[in-house]
Write a protein that holds these residues in place. Structure first.
Motif, PDB file in Angstrom:
ATOM      1  N   GLY A  66      17.197  -6.634  -8.922  1.00 12.03           N
ATOM      2  CA  GLY A  66      16.887  -7.771  -9.784  1.00 12.03           C
ATOM      3  C   GLY A  66      16.214  -8.898  -9.026  1.00 12.03           C
ATOM      4  N   LEU A  67      16.666  -9.157  -7.808  1.00  7.88           N
ATOM      5  CA  LEU A  67      16.038 -10.198  -7.006  1.00  7.88           C
ATOM      6  C   LEU A  67      14.607  -9.826  -6.653  1.00  7.88           C
ATOM      7  CD1 LEU A  67      15.909 -12.833  -5.518  1.00  7.88           C
ATOM      8  CD2 LEU A  67      17.182 -11.771  -3.622  1.00  7.88           C
ATOM      9  N   ALA A  68      14.373  -8.582  -6.285  1.00  8.13           N
ATOM     10  CA  ALA A  68      13.003  -8.148  -5.979  1.00  8.13           C
ATOM     11  C   ALA A  68      12.086  -8.407  -7.175  1.00  8.13           C
ATOM     12  CB  ALA A  68      12.990  -6.678  -5.584  1.00  8.13           C
ATOM     13  N   LEU A  69      12.558  -8.100  -8.365  1.00 12.19           N
ATOM     14  CA  LEU A  69      11.755  -8.345  -9.570  1.00 12.19           C
ATOM     15  C   LEU A  69      11.547  -9.838  -9.807  1.00 12.19           C
ATOM     16  CD1 LEU A  69      13.305  -5.628 -11.910  1.00 12.19           C
ATOM     17  CD2 LEU A  69      11.006  -5.609 -10.882  1.00 12.19           C
ATOM     18  N   ARG A  70      12.590 -10.646  -9.614  1.00  9.59           N
ATOM     19  CA  ARG A  70      12.443 -12.102  -9.790  1.00  9.59           C
ATOM     20  C   ARG A  70      11.481 -12.702  -8.766  1.00  9.59           C
ATOM     21  NH1 ARG A  70      17.772 -11.348 -10.572  1.00  9.59           N
ATOM     22  NH2 ARG A  70      18.435 -12.312  -8.613  1.00  9.59           N
ATOM     23  N   LEU A  71      11.356 -12.050  -7.612  1.00 12.10           N
ATOM     24  CA  LEU A  71      10.405 -12.498  -6.598  1.00 12.10           C
ATOM     25  C   LEU A  71       8.970 -12.078  -6.932  1.00 12.10           C
ATOM     26  CD1 LEU A  71      12.502 -11.669  -3.407  1.00 12.10           C
ATOM     27  CD2 LEU A  71      11.851 -13.967  -4.196  1.00 12.10           C
ATOM     28  N   GLY A  72       8.809 -11.321  -8.011  1.00 13.16           N
ATOM     29  CA  GLY A  72       7.474 -10.902  -8.435  1.00 13.16           C
ATOM     30  C   GLY A  72       7.071  -9.523  -7.962  1.00 13.16           C
ATOM     31  N   ALA A  73       7.973  -8.798  -7.320  1.00 12.74           N
ATOM     32  CA  ALA A  73       7.658  -7.451  -6.843  1.00 12.74           C
ATOM     33  C   ALA A  73       7.610  -6.472  -8.013  1.00 12.74           C
ATOM     34  CB  ALA A  73       8.700  -6.996  -5.827  1.00 12.74           C
ATOM     35  N   GLU A  74       6.879  -5.408  -7.799  1.00 12.39           N
ATOM     36  CA  GLU A  74       6.772  -4.333  -8.796  1.00 12.39           C
ATOM     37  C   GLU A  74       7.235  -3.027  -8.177  1.00 12.39           C
ATOM     38  OE1 GLU A  74       2.747  -4.183 -10.167  1.00 12.39           O
ATOM     39  OE2 GLU A  74       2.735  -6.287 -10.755  1.00 12.39           O
ATOM     40  N   LEU A  75       7.905  -2.222  -8.980  1.00 12.28           N
ATOM     41  CA  LEU A  75       8.338  -0.902  -8.532  1.00 12.28           C
ATOM     42  C   LEU A  75       7.123  -0.070  -8.164  1.00 12.28           C
ATOM     43  CD1 LEU A  75      11.071   0.481  -8.195  1.00 12.28           C
ATOM     44  CD2 LEU A  75      10.828   1.373 -10.501  1.00 12.28           C
ATOM     45  N   ASP A  76       7.164   0.556  -6.995  1.00 13.60           N
ATOM     46  CA  ASP A  76       6.057   1.400  -6.519  1.00 13.60           C
ATOM     47  C   ASP A  76       6.599   2.794  -6.244  1.00 13.60           C
ATOM     48  OD1 ASP A  76       3.938   2.665  -5.299  1.00 13.60           O
ATOM     49  OD2 ASP A  76       3.547   1.049  -3.861  1.00 13.60           O
ATOM     50  N   PRO A  77       6.606   3.669  -7.251  1.00 11.02           N
ATOM     51  CA  PRO A  77       7.213   4.988  -7.079  1.00 11.02           C
ATOM     52  C   PRO A  77       6.464   5.899  -6.107  1.00 11.02           C
ATOM     53  CG  PRO A  77       6.156   4.819  -9.227  1.00 11.02           C
ATOM     54  CD  PRO A  77       6.093   3.456  -8.597  1.00 11.02           C
ATOM     55  N   LYS A  78       5.222   5.587  -5.776  1.00 10.37           N
ATOM     56  CA  LYS A  78       4.428   6.438  -4.879  1.00 10.37           C
ATOM     57  C   LYS A  78       4.520   6.024  -3.414  1.00 10.37           C
ATOM     58  CE  LYS A  78       1.185   7.656  -8.487  1.00 10.37           C
ATOM     59  NZ  LYS A  78      -0.181   7.650  -8.939  1.00 10.37           N
ATOM     60  N   ALA A  79       5.158   4.899  -3.131  1.00  6.01           N
ATOM     61  CA  ALA A  79       5.232   4.398  -1.757  1.00  6.01           C
ATOM     62  C   ALA A  79       6.143   5.263  -0.897  1.00  6.01           C
ATOM     63  CB  ALA A  79       5.746   2.961  -1.752  1.00  6.01           C
ATOM     64  N   GLU A  80       5.780   5.367   0.374  1.00  8.71           N
ATOM     65  CA  GLU A  80       6.624   6.046   1.343  1.00  8.71           C
ATOM     66  C   GLU A  80       7.891   5.218   1.540  1.00  8.71           C
ATOM     67  OE1 GLU A  80       6.256   7.751   5.893  1.00  8.71           O
ATOM     68  OE2 GLU A  80       4.488   6.910   4.920  1.00  8.71           O
ATOM     69  N   ARG A  81       8.985   5.894   1.838  1.00  2.00           N
ATOM     70  CA  ARG A  81      10.275   5.204   1.981  1.00  2.00           C
ATOM     71  C   ARG A  81      11.066   5.816   3.126  1.00  2.00           C
ATOM     72  NH1 ARG A  81      10.914   5.371  -3.709  1.00  2.00           N
ATOM     73  NH2 ARG A  81       8.729   5.819  -3.572  1.00  2.00           N
ATOM     74  N   PRO A  82      11.909   5.010   3.782  1.00  2.00           N
ATOM     75  CA  PRO A  82      12.692   5.549   4.895  1.00  2.00           C
ATOM     76  C   PRO A  82      13.809   6.481   4.444  1.00  2.00           C
ATOM     77  CG  PRO A  82      13.186   3.223   4.583  1.00  2.00           C
ATOM     78  CD  PRO A  82      12.077   3.567   3.638  1.00  2.00           C
ATOM     79  N   SER A  83      14.350   6.239   3.258  1.00  2.00           N
ATOM     80  CA  SER A  83      15.381   7.110   2.688  1.00  2.00           C
ATOM     81  C   SER A  83      14.863   7.627   1.360  1.00  2.00           C
ATOM     82  CB  SER A  83      16.681   6.338   2.461  1.00  2.00           C
ATOM     83  OG  SER A  83      17.210   5.910   3.688  1.00  2.00           O
ATOM     84  N   PRO A  84      14.922   8.933   1.137  1.00  2.00           N
ATOM     85  CA  PRO A  84      14.319   9.513  -0.067  1.00  2.00           C
ATOM     86  C   PRO A  84      14.808   8.919  -1.377  1.00  2.00           C
ATOM     87  CG  PRO A  84      15.134  11.242   1.394  1.00  2.00           C
ATOM     88  CD  PRO A  84      15.560   9.938   1.979  1.00  2.00           C
ATOM     89  N   GLY A  85      16.044   8.455  -1.419  1.00  2.00           N
ATOM     90  CA  GLY A  85      16.587   7.924  -2.658  1.00  2.00           C
ATOM     91  C   GLY A  85      16.272   6.460  -2.926  1.00  2.00           C
ATOM     92  N   ASP A  86      15.715   5.757  -1.949  1.00  2.00           N
ATOM     93  CA  ASP A  86      15.440   4.330  -2.121  1.00  2.00           C
ATOM     94  C   ASP A  86      14.388   4.075  -3.194  1.00  2.00           C
ATOM     95  OD1 ASP A  86      17.190   3.537  -0.149  1.00  2.00           O
ATOM     96  OD2 ASP A  86      15.626   3.152   1.351  1.00  2.00           O
ATOM     97  N   LEU A  87      14.537   2.956  -3.869  1.00  2.00           N
ATOM     98  CA  LEU A  87      13.479   2.421  -4.716  1.00  2.00           C
ATOM     99  C   LEU A  87      12.615   1.528  -3.830  1.00  2.00           C
ATOM    100  CD1 LEU A  87      15.634   1.350  -7.792  1.00  2.00           C
ATOM    101  CD2 LEU A  87      14.264   3.445  -7.550  1.00  2.00           C
ATOM    102  N   VAL A  88      11.320   1.488  -4.099  1.00  2.00           N
ATOM    103  CA  VAL A  88      10.423   0.645  -3.321  1.00  2.00           C
ATOM    104  C   VAL A  88       9.818  -0.385  -4.263  1.00  2.00           C
ATOM    105  CG1 VAL A  88       8.404   0.542  -1.819  1.00  2.00           C
ATOM    106  CG2 VAL A  88       9.897   2.553  -1.756  1.00  2.00           C
ATOM    107  N   TYR A  89      10.067  -1.654  -3.941  1.00  2.00           N
ATOM    108  CA  TYR A  89       9.494  -2.768  -4.693  1.00  2.00           C
ATOM    109  C   TYR A  89       8.397  -3.388  -3.840  1.00  2.00           C
ATOM    110  CZ  TYR A  89      13.316  -2.302  -7.972  1.00  2.00           C
ATOM    111  OH  TYR A  89      14.195  -1.809  -8.891  1.00  2.00           O
ATOM    112  N   ARG A  90       7.193  -3.467  -4.381  1.00  2.00           N
ATOM    113  CA  ARG A  90       6.045  -3.989  -3.637  1.00  2.00           C
ATOM    114  C   ARG A  90       5.800  -5.450  -4.003  1.00  2.00           C
ATOM    115  NH1 ARG A  90       2.893  -1.867  -0.346  1.00  2.00           N
ATOM    116  NH2 ARG A  90       3.436   0.263  -0.937  1.00  2.00           N
ATOM    117  N   HIS A  91       5.734  -6.274  -2.954  1.00  2.00           N
ATOM    118  CA  HIS A  91       5.421  -7.704  -3.089  1.00  2.00           C
ATOM    119  C   HIS A  91       3.936  -7.861  -2.775  1.00  2.00           C
ATOM    120  CE1 HIS A  91       9.750  -8.719  -2.912  1.00  2.00           C
ATOM    121  NE2 HIS A  91       9.809  -7.724  -2.056  1.00  2.00           N
ATOM    122  N   TYR A  92       3.162  -8.321  -3.743  1.00  2.00           N
ATOM    123  CA  TYR A  92       1.720  -8.500  -3.509  1.00  2.00           C
ATOM    124  C   TYR A  92       1.434  -9.922  -3.099  1.00  2.00           C
ATOM    125  CZ  TYR A  92       1.219  -3.955  -5.699  1.00  2.00           C
ATOM    126  OH  TYR A  92       1.335  -2.625  -5.989  1.00  2.00           O
TER     127      TYR A  92
END
Length: 165
Positions: free
Chosen positions: A139-165
């Protein structure tokens, strides 16, 4: 090379880590609260993370800052930009100690760190890796303006990746 900054907001001072920060950091990383970061961690693992948080400044020009309430001087948590071989991209992360949650400190500190990353460090983007069960951080990532990026590489396979532009 970038020096370790001290950043200020209306209520907070984001400052370099000190050895006296270890006790509270160790407690958090050894507790169930660390479950969203891959923990709980042993003292040895937590110490390695603490030292890594400090060393990344010299190695990558970014890392962790401790968050203090400016008025009281109480350390309320940490915010940082992680880099290095364990992180596919520069990662904005945060935590707040339990007794200071719910006051907006994580958001205020993360906004200051985002501004520093863009204006001083000139990073083109940042991501936040979030455990799917950690609804508050998502929720904080979204309030900061980040968007979910399902195609981004991640350190743990189960993590969600929120991209801050």
């Amino acid at each position: 090379m970038f020096s370790v900054p001290t950043l200020t907001t209306a209520r907070l001072t984001l400052r370099p880590m000190r050895s006296e920060d270890w006790a509270a950091y160790r407690w958090l990383m050894g507790s169930e609260r660390a479950q969203y970061m891959g923990g709980p961690f042993s003292d040895a693992a937590a110490w390695g993370m603490f030292c890594s948080d400090h060393a990344q400044w010299d190695l990558f020009g970014c890392s962790a800052l401790m968050i203090d309430e400016t008025v009281t001087g109480a350390c309320v948590g940490q915010v940082g930009i992680n880099a290095g071989p364990l992180f596919p991209e520069f990662e904005l992360g945060w935590f707040v100690y339990p007794e200071f949650e719910g006051r907006g400190y994580a958001r205020e500190a993360a906004e200051a760190m985002l501004s520093w990353a863009k204006e001083v460090r000139q990073l083109p983007s940042l991501v936040s890796y979030v455990d799917p069960a950690n609804a508050r951080s998502a929720g904080l990532a979204l309030r900061l303006g980040a968007e979910l990026d399902p195609k981004a590489e991640r350190p743990s396979p189960g993590d969600l990746v929120y991209r801050h532009y």
